[in-house]
Design a protein around this motif. Sequence first.
Motif: not given
Length: 240
Positions: A110-129
């Motif tokens: 997941y982190i590698q997939t998202v990192k490929e778009h790092k310039n478009e990402v401001s936050e990765i949020l882990i949410e507990g519900h």
Amino acid sequence: MSSKFDIWPSVSDMMSALMLIFLFIAVLFMVRVEVKQKELVELADSFQVQQDQLVTDVIEAFEDDVEEWGGEILPNGNIRFNDPELIFERGSSVIRPKFKGILTDFFPRYIQTVKEHKNEVSEILIEGHTSSEWRGAARIEDIYLNNINLSSARALSILSFCFSLIENEEDKVWMTQVLRSTGVAFGEPIIIDGVEDLELSKRVEFSINSDSDNRLQTLIEKAQSSSTQRTISNIVGGSN
């Protein structure tokens, strides 16, 4: 013989010339604004394309696995794990061994997939519900406070475990900049047929916030400032 009224034609000509100059400046300004607006629209479209590609990449990377993990991928790219008995012990923030195995498979990819778009990402949020219930509590504030504490502790527990899965120091540095955890309690329950689903509401979600809106707003402010300064310079320069 010259008349005292002979001065008026020259004044009239001068005023007409000034009007033409100001009209030219106004038209030039409007053209520049129109061009700048077109550029901003094109940038906004470009940002949206980049955001859509990020969502597409996340979906394609995990669509074959997520159901097996007891989760689902939402249309916006959020990944939801909504089998509470699989994730934690009841009332606890201790991650079950089976879910640790799922995270071990999921998070590094997941982190590698998202990192490929790092310039478009401001936050990765882990949410507990959580659900809106709490055994033994009757007052709404007690129910809420217990659930906000539990959901926050669960999200942080997952964030901590996810960090332990990453070995690359560069990736860890980037994660400190964008990876966050938060407890939502029962602020976003799962509603089915108008009724809260108490079990599905107990979940963990991974979501991505895009930086596109902030980047576009910054560009708009810079463009407005630049246009204003150029217009003032033109007016001042034309009057000298």
